[in-house]
Design an enzyme around this catalytic site. Structure first.
Site, PDB file in Angstrom:
ATOM      1  N   CYS A  77       0.527  -0.045  10.344  1.00 15.33           N
ATOM      2  CA  CYS A  77       0.037  -1.054   9.403  1.00 15.33           C
ATOM      3  C   CYS A  77       1.134  -1.869   8.740  1.00 15.33           C
ATOM      4  O   CYS A  77       2.095  -1.320   8.185  1.00 15.33           O
ATOM      5  CB  CYS A  77      -0.815  -0.363   8.343  1.00 15.33           C
ATOM      6  SG  CYS A  77      -1.543  -1.533   7.190  1.00 15.33           S
TER       7      CYS A  77
ATOM      8  N   CYS B 209       0.846  -1.189   0.000  1.00 11.62           N
ATOM      9  CA  CYS B 209       0.000   0.000   0.000  1.00 11.62           C
ATOM     10  C   CYS B 209       0.883   1.241   0.000  1.00 11.62           C
ATOM     11  O   CYS B 209       1.858   1.309   0.737  1.00 11.62           O
ATOM     12  CB  CYS B 209      -0.903  -0.012   1.232  1.00 11.62           C
ATOM     13  SG  CYS B 209      -1.996   1.415   1.302  1.00 11.62           S
TER      14      CYS B 209
ATOM     15  N   CYS C 290       0.449   4.641   7.015  1.00  8.99           N
ATOM     16  CA  CYS C 290      -0.160   4.476   8.347  1.00  8.99           C
ATOM     17  C   CYS C 290       0.844   3.726   9.241  1.00  8.99           C
ATOM     18  O   CYS C 290       1.222   2.594   8.922  1.00  8.99           O
ATOM     19  CB  CYS C 290      -1.466   3.698   8.239  1.00  8.99           C
ATOM     20  SG  CYS C 290      -2.553   4.340   6.940  1.00  8.99           S
TER      21      CYS C 290
ATOM     22  N   CYS D 184     -17.011  -8.754   4.768  1.00 13.23           N
ATOM     23  CA  CYS D 184     -16.274  -7.513   4.523  1.00 13.23           C
ATOM     24  C   CYS D 184     -15.034  -7.817   3.697  1.00 13.23           C
ATOM     25  O   CYS D 184     -14.317  -8.780   3.990  1.00 13.23           O
ATOM     26  CB  CYS D 184     -15.832  -6.891   5.842  1.00 13.23           C
ATOM     27  SG  CYS D 184     -17.183  -6.702   6.997  1.00 13.23           S
TER      28      CYS D 184
ATOM     29  N   CYS E  85     -19.279   2.451   8.207  1.00 15.22           N
ATOM     30  CA  CYS E  85     -18.556   1.774   9.280  1.00 15.22           C
ATOM     31  C   CYS E  85     -17.305   2.620   9.508  1.00 15.22           C
ATOM     32  O   CYS E  85     -16.468   2.730   8.615  1.00 15.22           O
ATOM     33  CB  CYS E  85     -18.190   0.359   8.841  1.00 15.22           C
ATOM     34  SG  CYS E  85     -17.113  -0.501   9.997  1.00 15.22           S
TER      35      CYS E  85
END
Ligand code: SF4
Length: 329
Positions: free
Chosen positions: A60, A53, A57, A97, A188
């Site tokens: 992560c 990614c 963050c 999900c 959410c």
């Protein structure tokens, strides 16, 4: 208790600072006004594209910037997603999900995710995705394909945000949440505690969530699972009672929302989890993995449910489906 989205930070702080047992008791009282006390909503989460990614963050393992030893995977085949969704349904999950480690979905990925939504929806499950930032057109197409929920966490307070993520802003997050709402999907959105933040940041996160124009229908309150190789690998562990306080305040100020126990749950004892349910948590992820971090396994959850007399909630029929049913009747 009426729904409010004009909470002040002082009010939230006063709730948070109560003696622990008073807070949990109040949260349980509010909980029982809105929910059946012994029912828990169970979701299953699947990573449809893991790692590499571009975002940074700090918690992560999927960020390409850290050496977390995570093995990256390309997009997984739609058929594989469907067979995982069927298995999740059979083991009692009402919602499936699907998460992808993207900054935002590329247009070339849209047909792939839209097909997945349609097929999972056709199994009679609720659908949820977390794909990063969305523009309005992407949000609209996901809704049209049958996506019920979109997950997009605020993570922490506005003030602490730049200590955790520098590749996007707090307002970027709020913009995506606006697009999701405008499209008609349920939201959410929650955050993570134990990021090295202080109490004011936990209160700040709760304040941002509870003052959104409409409360998120689902509010995950994660506890950091420190991952080797990430900048937060050695952060000081937060007391579990602070996590429970955050859950309890979330329950009181967003009384109609499902408060979700997510990452961090596998490190909790059964009695700590029971305390979190007492504080108003009524939703969780089942399965051995949460995207890439370990999770309490299904077997352990079934034992816990049996021990505590909890039952899993059935999938809800959405207003859209009722309208379609009525038209075809
Ligand atoms: S939390 Fe999401 S956006 Fe951030 S690095 Fe991980 S996968 Fe990327």
């Amino acid at each position: 208790m009426t729904l409010r989205n004009d909470w002040t930070r002082n009010e939230i702080q006063a709730l948070y600072d109560q003696p622990f047992l008073d807070l949990v008791f109040q949260a349980q009282q509010v909980h029982r006004q809105y929910f059946s006390a012994n029912t828990i909503q169970v979701s299953t989460l699947l990573s449809i594209k893991t790692g590499k990614c571009p975002e940074d963050c700090k918690y992560c393992s999927q960020s390409a910037r850290y050496d977390s030893k995570l093995e990256a995977e390309k997009r997984i085949a739609v058929e594989k997603v469907i067979s995982e969704a069927k298995a999740a349904k059979e083991s009692g999950s009402s919602r499936f999900c699907m998460g992808a480690a993207w900054r935002n979905p590329h247009e070339r990925d849209m047909p792939y995710v839209l097909e997945m939504v349609r097929e999972v929806k056709a199994l009679g499950m609720e659908t949820c995705m977390t794909l990063g930032m969305l523009n309005q057109s992407q949000a609209d197409r996901l809704y049209d394909a049958g996506l019920d929920y979109y997950n997009h966490n605020l993570d922490t307070s506005r003030e602490y945000y730049s200590n955790i993520i520098s590749t996007r802003t707090f307002d970027d997050r709020l913009n995506t949440l606006d697009h999701v709402r405008n499209a008609g999907m349920k939201v959410c959105s929650g955050g993570i505690v134990g990021l090295g933040e202080d109490k004011q940041d936990r209160i700040g996160l709760l304040y941002e969530l509870a003052t959104l124009p409409i409360h998120p229908e689902s509010v995950p309150i994660n506890m950091l699972v420190p991952i080797e190789g990430t900048p937060l690998a050695d952060v000081e562990k937060l007391e579990v009672t602070e996590w429970i306080r955050t859950i309890a305040v979330a329950r009181i100020i967003m009384p109609q929302s499902y408060i979700r126990l997510s990452a961090g749950r596998e490190s909790l004892s059964d009695s700590d989890q029971a305390l979190a349910f007492m504080a108003g948590a009524n939703s969780l992820f089942s399965g051995d993995k949460l995207l890439t971090t370990p999770n309490a396994g299904e077997g352990r959850d079934q034992q816990l449910f049996a021990k505590l007399g909890l039952v899993a909630e059935k999938p809800k029929v959405s207003v859209r489906e009722m309208a379609v049913d009525a038209m075809s009747a």
